[in-house]
Write a protein that holds these residues in place. Structure first.
Motif, PDB file in Angstrom:
ATOM      1  N   GLY A  72       0.788  -1.224   0.000  1.00 19.14           N
ATOM      2  CA  GLY A  72       0.000   0.000   0.000  1.00 19.14           C
ATOM      3  C   GLY A  72       0.818   1.270   0.000  1.00 19.14           C
ATOM      4  N   TRP A  73       2.144   1.152  -0.189  1.00 20.94           N
ATOM      5  CA  TRP A  73       2.999   2.332  -0.107  1.00 20.94           C
ATOM      6  C   TRP A  73       3.587   2.761  -1.447  1.00 20.94           C
ATOM      7  N   ILE A  74       3.855   1.806  -2.341  1.00 16.30           N
ATOM      8  CA  ILE A  74       4.526   2.160  -3.578  1.00 16.30           C
ATOM      9  C   ILE A  74       4.240   1.110  -4.652  1.00 16.30           C
ATOM     10  N   GLY A  75       4.008   1.558  -5.884  1.00 18.51           N
ATOM     11  CA  GLY A  75       3.747   0.641  -6.984  1.00 18.51           C
ATOM     12  C   GLY A  75       5.027  -0.004  -7.494  1.00 18.51           C
ATOM     13  N   THR A  76       4.890  -1.198  -8.054  1.00 20.99           N
ATOM     14  CA  THR A  76       6.059  -1.953  -8.503  1.00 20.99           C
ATOM     15  C   THR A  76       5.966  -2.411  -9.953  1.00 20.99           C
ATOM     16  N   THR A  77       4.905  -2.055 -10.662  1.00 18.74           N
ATOM     17  CA  THR A  77       4.738  -2.470 -12.055  1.00 18.74           C
ATOM     18  C   THR A  77       4.285  -1.281 -12.895  1.00 18.74           C
ATOM     19  N   ASP A  78       3.999  -1.531 -14.168  1.00 19.79           N
ATOM     20  CA  ASP A  78       3.435  -0.525 -15.084  1.00 19.79           C
ATOM     21  C   ASP A  78       4.378   0.633 -15.375  1.00 19.79           C
ATOM     22  N   PHE A  79       5.664   0.350 -15.453  1.00 18.17           N
ATOM     23  CA  PHE A  79       6.635   1.353 -15.886  1.00 18.17           C
ATOM     24  C   PHE A  79       6.698   1.354 -17.420  1.00 18.17           C
ATOM     25  N   PHE A  80       7.084   2.477 -18.003  1.00 17.85           N
ATOM     26  CA  PHE A  80       7.144   2.616 -19.454  1.00 17.85           C
ATOM     27  C   PHE A  80       5.841   2.099 -20.080  1.00 17.85           C
ATOM     28  N   VAL A  81       4.772   2.779 -19.787  1.00 17.67           N
ATOM     29  CA  VAL A  81       3.424   2.330 -20.166  1.00 17.67           C
ATOM     30  C   VAL A  81       3.349   2.068 -21.665  1.00 17.67           C
ATOM     31  N   ASP A  82       2.860   0.871 -22.045  1.00 16.90           N
ATOM     32  CA  ASP A  82       2.809   0.483 -23.457  1.00 16.90           C
ATOM     33  C   ASP A  82       1.395   0.310 -23.992  1.00 16.90           C
ATOM     34  N   GLY A  83       0.389   0.543 -23.175  1.00 18.37           N
ATOM     35  CA  GLY A  83      -0.977   0.443 -23.666  1.00 18.37           C
ATOM     36  C   GLY A  83      -1.420  -0.964 -23.978  1.00 18.37           C
ATOM     37  N   LEU A  84      -0.792  -1.947 -23.365  1.00 19.50           N
ATOM     38  CA  LEU A  84      -1.162  -3.341 -23.585  1.00 19.50           C
ATOM     39  C   LEU A  84      -1.680  -3.957 -22.289  1.00 19.50           C
ATOM     40  N   LYS A  85      -2.678  -4.804 -22.429  1.00 19.97           N
ATOM     41  CA  LYS A  85      -3.214  -5.542 -21.303  1.00 19.97           C
ATOM     42  C   LYS A  85      -3.345  -6.996 -21.721  1.00 19.97           C
ATOM     43  N   ASP A  86      -2.577  -7.864 -21.062  1.00 17.07           N
ATOM     44  CA  ASP A  86      -2.538  -9.285 -21.437  1.00 17.07           C
ATOM     45  C   ASP A  86      -2.165  -9.447 -22.904  1.00 17.07           C
ATOM     46  N   GLY A  87      -1.244  -8.587 -23.369  1.00 15.08           N
ATOM     47  CA  GLY A  87      -0.775  -8.683 -24.735  1.00 15.08           C
ATOM     48  C   GLY A  87      -1.683  -8.064 -25.773  1.00 15.08           C
ATOM     49  N   GLN A  88      -2.800  -7.514 -25.356  1.00 15.75           N
ATOM     50  CA  GLN A  88      -3.762  -6.919 -26.279  1.00 15.75           C
ATOM     51  C   GLN A  88      -3.820  -5.402 -26.086  1.00 15.75           C
ATOM     52  N   PRO A  89      -4.061  -4.646 -27.178  1.00 20.47           N
ATOM     53  CA  PRO A  89      -4.148  -3.182 -27.048  1.00 20.47           C
ATOM     54  C   PRO A  89      -5.238  -2.767 -26.053  1.00 20.47           C
ATOM     55  N   ASP A  90      -4.911  -1.805 -25.208  1.00 24.95           N
ATOM     56  CA  ASP A  90      -5.862  -1.318 -24.208  1.00 24.95           C
ATOM     57  C   ASP A  90      -5.863   0.207 -24.255  1.00 24.95           C
ATOM     58  N   ASN A  91      -6.750   0.765 -25.046  1.00 26.04           N
ATOM     59  CA  ASN A  91      -6.807   2.222 -25.180  1.00 26.04           C
ATOM     60  C   ASN A  91      -7.261   2.900 -23.896  1.00 26.04           C
ATOM     61  N   GLY A  92      -7.944   2.166 -23.045  1.00 28.50           N
ATOM     62  CA  GLY A  92      -8.339   2.737 -21.760  1.00 28.50           C
ATOM     63  C   GLY A  92      -7.125   3.114 -20.921  1.00 28.50           C
ATOM     64  N   GLU A  93      -6.052   2.347 -21.029  1.00 23.52           N
ATOM     65  CA  GLU A  93      -4.837   2.676 -20.287  1.00 23.52           C
ATOM     66  C   GLU A  93      -4.239   3.980 -20.781  1.00 23.52           C
ATOM     67  N   TYR A  94      -4.293   4.204 -22.098  1.00 25.17           N
ATOM     68  CA  TYR A  94      -3.792   5.461 -22.633  1.00 25.17           C
ATOM     69  C   TYR A  94      -4.614   6.649 -22.135  1.00 25.17           C
ATOM     70  N   ALA A  95      -5.943   6.481 -22.081  1.00 28.89           N
ATOM     71  CA  ALA A  95      -6.802   7.563 -21.583  1.00 28.89           C
ATOM     72  C   ALA A  95      -6.466   7.891 -20.131  1.00 28.89           C
ATOM     73  N   PHE A  96      -6.283   6.859 -19.329  1.00 25.16           N
ATOM     74  CA  PHE A  96      -5.954   7.068 -17.918  1.00 25.16           C
ATOM     75  C   PHE A  96      -4.575   7.693 -17.768  1.00 25.16           C
ATOM     76  N   LEU A  97      -3.618   7.262 -18.611  1.00 25.08           N
ATOM     77  CA  LEU A  97      -2.260   7.801 -18.536  1.00 25.08           C
ATOM     78  C   LEU A  97      -2.233   9.296 -18.841  1.00 25.08           C
ATOM     79  N   ILE A  98      -2.890   9.734 -19.912  1.00 25.81           N
ATOM     80  CA  ILE A  98      -2.828  11.154 -20.253  1.00 25.81           C
ATOM     81  C   ILE A  98      -3.518  11.997 -19.186  1.00 25.81           C
ATOM     82  N   PHE A  99      -4.587  11.468 -18.597  1.00 24.25           N
ATOM     83  CA  PHE A  99      -5.271  12.210 -17.539  1.00 24.25           C
ATOM     84  C   PHE A  99      -4.370  12.369 -16.316  1.00 24.25           C
ATOM     85  N   GLN A 100      -3.704  11.309 -15.923  1.00 25.97           N
ATOM     86  CA  GLN A 100      -2.829  11.382 -14.757  1.00 25.97           C
ATOM     87  C   GLN A 100      -1.554  12.169 -15.044  1.00 25.97           C
TER      88      GLN A 100
END
Length: 532
Positions: free
Chosen positions: A187-215
């Motif tokens: 609960g203190w620090i994240g350990t994954t999702d560095f260099f965001v590539d917009g993939l989820k389980d190997g498939q394109p995930d445009n929702g991740e891109y939307a969340f990334l630009i917002f954050q």
């Protein structure tokens, strides 16, 4: 005919049905057109039910309206073909009630899946549009800071606002996003999702891109707050180094404590029930407390404070620029707060927009009246900062309070801002634009206000003033404290490290001449050549 085409659970059949293959339904309609044989074939007590189901199937068919004429032709062809075949082949068995029910369930499931997909993608669209509004706030920050400081430093201020967003976008994409929203085991620090590539389980995930630009635009906001408090005397390269530090780890690590569960993480503070819907503390106070650390380490501008304790006002060169910047920020806040729903959310973004606006106007009115009483004139700089104070204050509780409470929060925020600016001046902490007071202090006030004014009709929580007791207020106070300790402490270490290595402050000669010429080799107003 129909029963051979409908296979419940078959993805290939589902795709065919959604794209408009209605030959089974048309054949049934052909039989109905010849005298209702398919209905008559059903047991007597189900005849009417069968007819109703056929009408429902026809209504729910995926065939577009423009295909009506083609459907009529197909119906005639199917009827003619069956008439010709009557003498040579045995008629196909009529559909059963069970097969009709299965067909209806299949259509309903496909419609539900399609509706869910559309709603999800509309949420992505809303999130991106909100992110674009928040990005435009960078222009607002640049104009406010430029207007409230001297003309000889405008180019430097523009460059800092441009570069902190550019540098921050890269570092947040590389490191910050993962620290903030990656999987965490404590609960203190994240350990994954560095260099965001917009993939989820190997498939394109445009929702991740939307969340990334917002954050990303939120992270840039935290970074640019620091610029104003350290304006007119900071080395450009040193400021860029700090921008890397705040977007790479200062802001993301603390952000994970309250917002980690918005993606793949989980924050220890949010697990306690901490409320900060859009970032009074997570974004604004972090930037404000970092600005406080920077202003202390770098020291005041030359001529601001006399040895005898006198305070010399250093006036900004353009109130119109500052006013335009505030209006742009006000507009951007309608992306900042309502956009934090990240979905249409039953239209709750409209309620958040109302609470956001009422708090802003409350801040303007209170700061105007307060400065009028104190200085015998209504001060425009305090009125403008009052608007920002109200906006910052409502950012945490905007989803959890009603309109009346929002107005009160803004009114108190405006008063707090005025007295906070005067307090820091007496403490000899030089903040040219009031960033520490607006973002740090009023951010803390807004976070506490959620523990006072939250109402269950808005989001299920009751604050102290509505019978909720002290528990929520205690949690909010804990959040304010730990964010202050982290943001101020970490930033203090970064600024001290920069100061004692490459240096944090420009020379006295450079400060007097102005950072536009000494740091960038140009001036903002070449026809006036003003240094004040």
């Amino acid at each position: 005919m129909a029963t051979s085409r409908v296979r419940v659970g078959s993805s290939a059949t589902n795709r065919t049905a959604w794209m408009g293959d209605n030959s089974g339904s048309l054949a049934l309609a052909a039989q109905l057109a010849r005298g209702g044989n398919c209905v008559a074939a059903l047991p007597g007590r189900f005849a009417r039910i069968g007819l109703v189901l056929l009408v429902v199937l026809a209504t729910l068919s995926a065939q577009p309206l423009w295909a009506g004429a083609a459907a009529s032709v197909m119906l005639q062809d199917a009827t003619a073909g069956e008439v010709l075949a009557e003498g040579t082949a045995e008629a196909s068995p009529p559909p059963t009630l069970e097969s009709l029910q299965q067909a209806l369930q299949t259509l309903q499931a496909e419609a539900a899946a399609s509706t869910e997909k559309v709603v999800t993608e509309i949420g992505w669209l809303w999130t991106c549009l909100a992110a674009f509004l928040v990005f435009f706030m960078q222009a607002g920050f640049a104009l406010v800071e430029a207007g409230l400081t001297r003309a000889k430093n405008c180019v430097n201020i523009i460059m800092k606002n441009l570069l902190d967003f550019s540098v921050g976008s890269v570092t947040y994409w590389m490191v910050g996003f993962g620290l903030m929203f990656g999987v965490t085991y404590n609960g203190w620090i994240g350990t994954t999702d560095f260099f965001v590539d917009g993939l989820k389980d190997g498939q394109p995930d445009n929702g991740e891109y939307a969340f990334l630009i917002f954050q990303t635009v939120f992270a840039a906001t935290a970074a640019t707050i620091v610029s104003g408090a350290m304006a007119e005397r900071t080395k450009f390269t040193s400021y860029l180094l700090y921008s890397v530090a705040i977007t790479a780890f200062v802001y993301p690590i603390s952000g994970s404590w309250a917002w980690g569960s918005l993606y793949n993480g989980s924050g220890w503070l949010e697990a306690w029930g901490f409320i900060d819907f859009a970032g009074s503390t997570v974004v604004h106070s972090v930037g404000g407390w970092a600005a406080l650390a920077g202003a202390i380490v770098i020291g005041p501008r030359i001529g601001k404070y006399g040895k005898d304790g006198t305070i010399t006002p250093i006036m900004g060169h353009s109130m119109p620029l500052a006013a335009l910047g505030v209006f742009i920020l006000w507009l951007g806040w309608f992306g900042f707060n309502p956009g934090s729903t990240t979905s249409l959310d039953d239209g709750s973004f409209a309620r958040v927009a109302v609470t956001t606006n009422l708090s802003a106007v409350g801040g303007v009115l209170a700061a105007t009246v307060c400065s009028w009483i104190l200085f015998k004139k209504p001060d425009v700089s305090f009125a403008l900062n009052g608007a920002l104070a109200g906006l910052v204050a409502i950012t945490a509780p905007c989803y959890d309070v009603g309109p009346g409470s929002a107005l009160i929060i803004g009114l108190i925020g405006g008063v707090v801002c005025v007295f906070s600016v005067l307090m820091f001046d007496r403490l000899r902490v030089d903040d040219p634009v009031g960033a520490i007071s607006v973002h740090g202090v009023c951010g803390a006030w807004g976070t506490l206000a959620a523990g006072l004014f939250a109402h269950e009709s808005a989001n299920g929580n009751n604050g102290l003033f509505f019978g909720g007791g002290w528990e929520l207020l205690k949690t909010q106070a804990l959040g304010v404290l730990v964010y202050f300790v982290w943001a101020f402490g970490a930033s203090l270490l970064v600024f001290l490290a920069i100061k004692y290595t490459i240096g944090l402050r420009v020379s006295e000669e450079e400060e007097v001449a102005g950072l536009d010429t000494t740091e960038h080799g140009m001036v903002a107003y070449p026809y006036s050549q003003s240094t004040e």
